[in-house]
Design a protein around this motif. Structure first.
Motif, PDB file in Angstrom:
ATOM      1  N   ALA A 136       0.852  -1.181   0.000  1.00 58.64           N
ATOM      2  CA  ALA A 136       0.000   0.000   0.000  1.00 58.64           C
ATOM      3  C   ALA A 136       0.889   1.233   0.000  1.00 58.64           C
ATOM      4  N   VAL A 137       0.337   2.320  -0.536  1.00 59.05           N
ATOM      5  CA  VAL A 137       1.021   3.613  -0.542  1.00 59.05           C
ATOM      6  C   VAL A 137       0.069   4.652   0.035  1.00 59.05           C
ATOM      7  N   MET A 138       0.575   5.491   0.926  1.00 60.65           N
ATOM      8  CA  MET A 138      -0.210   6.584   1.473  1.00 60.65           C
ATOM      9  C   MET A 138       0.507   7.906   1.226  1.00 60.65           C
ATOM     10  N   SER A 139      -0.247   8.981   1.305  1.00 57.66           N
ATOM     11  CA  SER A 139       0.345  10.310   1.229  1.00 57.66           C
ATOM     12  C   SER A 139      -0.612  11.287   1.881  1.00 57.66           C
ATOM     13  N   VAL A 140      -0.070  12.156   2.721  1.00 55.52           N
ATOM     14  CA  VAL A 140      -0.889  13.128   3.452  1.00 55.52           C
ATOM     15  C   VAL A 140      -0.509  14.540   3.033  1.00 55.52           C
ATOM     16  N   ASP A 141      -1.416  15.204   2.335  1.00 49.49           N
ATOM     17  CA  ASP A 141      -1.295  16.646   2.037  1.00 49.49           C
ATOM     18  C   ASP A 141       0.001  17.012   1.319  1.00 49.49           C
ATOM     19  N   ALA A 142       0.512  16.125   0.488  1.00 49.82           N
ATOM     20  CA  ALA A 142       1.763  16.400  -0.219  1.00 49.82           C
ATOM     21  C   ALA A 142       1.592  16.434  -1.732  1.00 49.82           C
ATOM     22  N   PRO A 162       0.406  -5.774  -7.502  1.00 51.73           N
ATOM     23  CA  PRO A 162      -0.914  -5.871  -8.136  1.00 51.73           C
ATOM     24  C   PRO A 162      -2.012  -5.931  -7.076  1.00 51.73           C
ATOM     25  N   GLY A 163      -3.031  -5.114  -7.262  1.00 51.27           N
ATOM     26  CA  GLY A 163      -4.113  -5.061  -6.294  1.00 51.27           C
ATOM     27  C   GLY A 163      -3.838  -4.159  -5.106  1.00 51.27           C
ATOM     28  N   GLY A 164      -2.619  -3.593  -5.020  1.00 54.73           N
ATOM     29  CA  GLY A 164      -2.288  -2.709  -3.913  1.00 54.73           C
ATOM     30  C   GLY A 164      -3.049  -1.404  -3.972  1.00 54.73           C
ATOM     31  N   ARG A 165      -3.164  -0.746  -2.823  1.00 50.82           N
ATOM     32  CA  ARG A 165      -3.985   0.462  -2.727  1.00 50.82           C
ATOM     33  C   ARG A 165      -3.146   1.708  -2.484  1.00 50.82           C
ATOM     34  N   PHE A 166      -3.617   2.795  -3.048  1.00 56.08           N
ATOM     35  CA  PHE A 166      -3.027   4.124  -2.910  1.00 56.08           C
ATOM     36  C   PHE A 166      -4.071   5.006  -2.240  1.00 56.08           C
ATOM     37  N   VAL A 167      -3.750   5.504  -1.042  1.00 52.00           N
ATOM     38  CA  VAL A 167      -4.685   6.316  -0.267  1.00 52.00           C
ATOM     39  C   VAL A 167      -4.011   7.639   0.054  1.00 52.00           C
ATOM     40  N   PHE A 168      -4.679   8.752  -0.263  1.00 51.97           N
ATOM     41  CA  PHE A 168      -4.032  10.045  -0.059  1.00 51.97           C
ATOM     42  C   PHE A 168      -5.044  11.139   0.238  1.00 51.97           C
ATOM     43  N   THR A 169      -4.558  12.196   0.885  1.00 54.81           N
ATOM     44  CA  THR A 169      -5.326  13.424   1.042  1.00 54.81           C
ATOM     45  C   THR A 169      -4.625  14.526   0.268  1.00 54.81           C
ATOM     46  N   THR A 170      -5.420  15.414  -0.303  1.00 55.51           N
ATOM     47  CA  THR A 170      -4.882  16.550  -1.042  1.00 55.51           C
ATOM     48  C   THR A 170      -5.994  17.559  -1.249  1.00 55.51           C
ATOM     49  N   TRP A 171      -5.681  18.664  -1.916  1.00 57.36           N
ATOM     50  CA  TRP A 171      -6.686  19.663  -2.274  1.00 57.36           C
ATOM     51  C   TRP A 171      -6.961  19.553  -3.768  1.00 57.36           C
ATOM     52  N   GLU A 172      -8.224  19.763  -4.151  1.00 60.65           N
ATOM     53  CA  GLU A 172      -8.623  19.477  -5.525  1.00 60.65           C
ATOM     54  C   GLU A 172      -9.337  20.684  -6.147  1.00 60.65           C
ATOM     55  N   PRO A 173      -8.606  21.500  -6.890  1.00 59.55           N
ATOM     56  CA  PRO A 173      -9.254  22.607  -7.601  1.00 59.55           C
ATOM     57  C   PRO A 173     -10.141  22.082  -8.725  1.00 59.55           C
ATOM     58  N   ALA A 174     -11.039  22.931  -9.191  1.00 62.15           N
ATOM     59  CA  ALA A 174     -12.038  22.489 -10.163  1.00 62.15           C
ATOM     60  C   ALA A 174     -11.424  21.960 -11.446  1.00 62.15           C
ATOM     61  N   ALA A 240     -12.430  27.958  -0.642  1.00 56.57           N
ATOM     62  CA  ALA A 240     -13.850  27.665  -0.817  1.00 56.57           C
ATOM     63  C   ALA A 240     -14.128  26.869  -2.086  1.00 56.57           C
ATOM     64  N   THR A 241     -13.285  27.000  -3.082  1.00 61.12           N
ATOM     65  CA  THR A 241     -13.468  26.279  -4.354  1.00 61.12           C
ATOM     66  C   THR A 241     -12.417  25.193  -4.551  1.00 61.12           C
ATOM     67  N   THR A 242     -11.700  24.858  -3.488  1.00 62.74           N
ATOM     68  CA  THR A 242     -10.622  23.870  -3.594  1.00 62.74           C
ATOM     69  C   THR A 242     -10.717  22.915  -2.411  1.00 62.74           C
ATOM     70  N   PRO A 243     -11.644  21.971  -2.452  1.00 62.55           N
ATOM     71  CA  PRO A 243     -11.867  21.115  -1.292  1.00 62.55           C
ATOM     72  C   PRO A 243     -10.687  20.205  -0.985  1.00 62.55           C
ATOM     73  N   ARG A 244     -10.541  19.908   0.285  1.00 56.87           N
ATOM     74  CA  ARG A 244      -9.567  18.904   0.723  1.00 56.87           C
ATOM     75  C   ARG A 244     -10.254  17.547   0.652  1.00 56.87           C
ATOM     76  N   VAL A 245      -9.658  16.622  -0.094  1.00 58.63           N
ATOM     77  CA  VAL A 245     -10.296  15.334  -0.339  1.00 58.63           C
ATOM     78  C   VAL A 245      -9.421  14.185   0.125  1.00 58.63           C
ATOM     79  N   LEU A 246     -10.067  13.078   0.413  1.00 64.73           N
ATOM     80  CA  LEU A 246      -9.388  11.810   0.659  1.00 64.73           C
ATOM     81  C   LEU A 246      -9.776  10.857  -0.471  1.00 64.73           C
ATOM     82  N   VAL A 247      -8.771  10.252  -1.076  1.00 62.70           N
ATOM     83  CA  VAL A 247      -8.995   9.376  -2.229  1.00 62.70           C
ATOM     84  C   VAL A 247      -8.327   8.029  -1.964  1.00 62.70           C
ATOM     85  N   ALA A 248      -9.020   6.968  -2.313  1.00 65.32           N
ATOM     86  CA  ALA A 248      -8.446   5.624  -2.242  1.00 65.32           C
ATOM     87  C   ALA A 248      -8.646   4.943  -3.596  1.00 65.32           C
TER      88      ALA A 248
END
Length: 253
Positions: A136-142, A162-174, A240-248
Motif C-alpha cells: 500500500a502507498v499513502m500520502s498526506v497533504d503532499a 498488483p491489487g495494492g492500494r493508494f490512499v491520499f489526502t490533497t486539495w482538488e481545484p475544479a 472555498a473552491t478547492t476542497p480537501r479530499v481523501l482518495v483511495a
C-alpha cells in the motif's frame, strides 16, 4: 499549503526551515490544538492538516497488509506514516524531498514501535523504491505540490503490488480531476470524499498563525514563520473552491 497565482507552487522545498524548526514552537502546536480539539493527532507531531480521523480512515482503506510494506510519499517528519504503519502492522518506507524532514523522521523512527522503517530522500516521481515492493502507498497533504501528477501516479503504480492500494489526502481545484488521472495510470478509484470539517479547521489555523506572528517568529525564526504567514495570507481566498479530499484507489492487475 500554498498556491502561486493561477497554478500550484513548484517550490517543494520551501518548507524545509519550517520542518527543521517546528519542534521548537509550542505556539504552533497550540494553534492546531485549538483548531482541531481531540481530533488533532498530537502523538504523530504532524506538519499540516491531518487529523486522527484521517489517519484512521487511511488505515481502514489501505486494506489487509499486515506483515508487508507501506510507503508514505511526502512523509515529512514521519509521524503520520509511523502511526498508520503501527496500526496496520506493516513495515514503513518513507520518502520526502526535504532532507531535513527525512533526518527528523529517522530520529523519530528509532523510538517508534514499528518493526522495520526506512526513510530516504526522493520524490513522488522518483521514489527510489523497488518495483512492486509495496502493499500500500499513502500520502498526506503532499500531492498538491507535485507538478507532474501523471508521472507521480505512474511511479506509484510501479512500486505497488498488483491489487495494492493508494490512499491520499490533497486539495482538488475544479480544473484537476484526480479520478481521471488515476484511471489513466491503471487504478480503480474506490473512494473520493471531502474530509470532515476541513474548511472551518484550516481557516482557524490560518487565523491563529496571523494572530501569533510575533510568537512564531520568536520560536521558529523569521524564515520559517514567514513561510507560514505567507501561506495563511495567500491561500484563504482559494479554499472555498478547492476542497480537501481523501482518495483511495486500487491498482488493477
Amino acid at each position: 499549503m500554498t498556491w502561486a497565482i493561477g497554478e500550484f507552487s513548484q517550490e517543494e522545498d520551501r518548507y524545509a526551515e519550517v520542518l527543521r524548526r517546528q519542534w521548537g514552537s509550542d505556539t504552533l502546536r497550540q494553534i492546531y490544538r485549538d483548531a482541531y480539539g481531540t481530533d488533532y493527532p498530537e502523538e504523530a507531531d504532524p506538519f499540516g492538516f491531518v487529523t486522527r480521523t484521517d489517519l484512521a480512515r487511511i488505515a481502514e482503506l489501505a486494506g489487509p497488509v499486515r506483515g508487508r510494506r507501506l510507503a508514505d510519499l511526502g512523509c515529512g517528519r514521519g509521524g503520520p506514516g509511523l502511526e498508520v504503519a503501527r496500526a496496520l502492522g506493516t513495515s514503513l518506507a518513507g520518502v520526502d524531498v526535504v532532507e531535513a524532514a527525512v533526518t527528523e523522521a529517522r530520529t523519530r523512527a528509532a523510538a517508534a514501535d514499528v518493526a522495520d522503517t526506512r526513510f530516504t530522500v526522493g520524490s513522488f516521481e522518483a521514489t527510489g523504491l523497488e518495483t512492486r515492493s509495496c502493499a500500500a502507498v499513502m500520502s498526506v497533504d503532499a500531492l498538491w505540490m507535485v507538478w507532474d501528477k501523471p508521472a507521480a501516479f505512474a511511479e506509484v503504480t510501479r512500486i505497488l503490488e498488483p491489487g495494492g492500494r493508494f490512499v491520499f489526502t490533497t486539495w482538488e481545484p475544479a480544473y484537476l480531476d484526480h479520478r481521471s488521472l488515476l484511471s489513466d495510470a491503471g487504478f480503480e478509484v474506490l473512494v473520493h470524499e471531502e474530509t470532515p470539517a476541513w474548511l472551518r479547521r484550516q481557516l482557524a489555523v490560518y487565523r491563529g498563525i496571523l494572530g501569533h506572528r510575533r510568537e512564531l517568529a520568536d520560536e521558529m525564526g523569521q524564515t520559517a514563520a514567514a513561510t507560514l504567514i505567507a501561506e495563511a495570507r495567500e491561500t484563504r481566498s482559494v479554499l472555498a473552491t478547492t476542497p480537501r479530499v481523501l482518495v483511495a484507489a486500487r491498482k488493477s492487475g
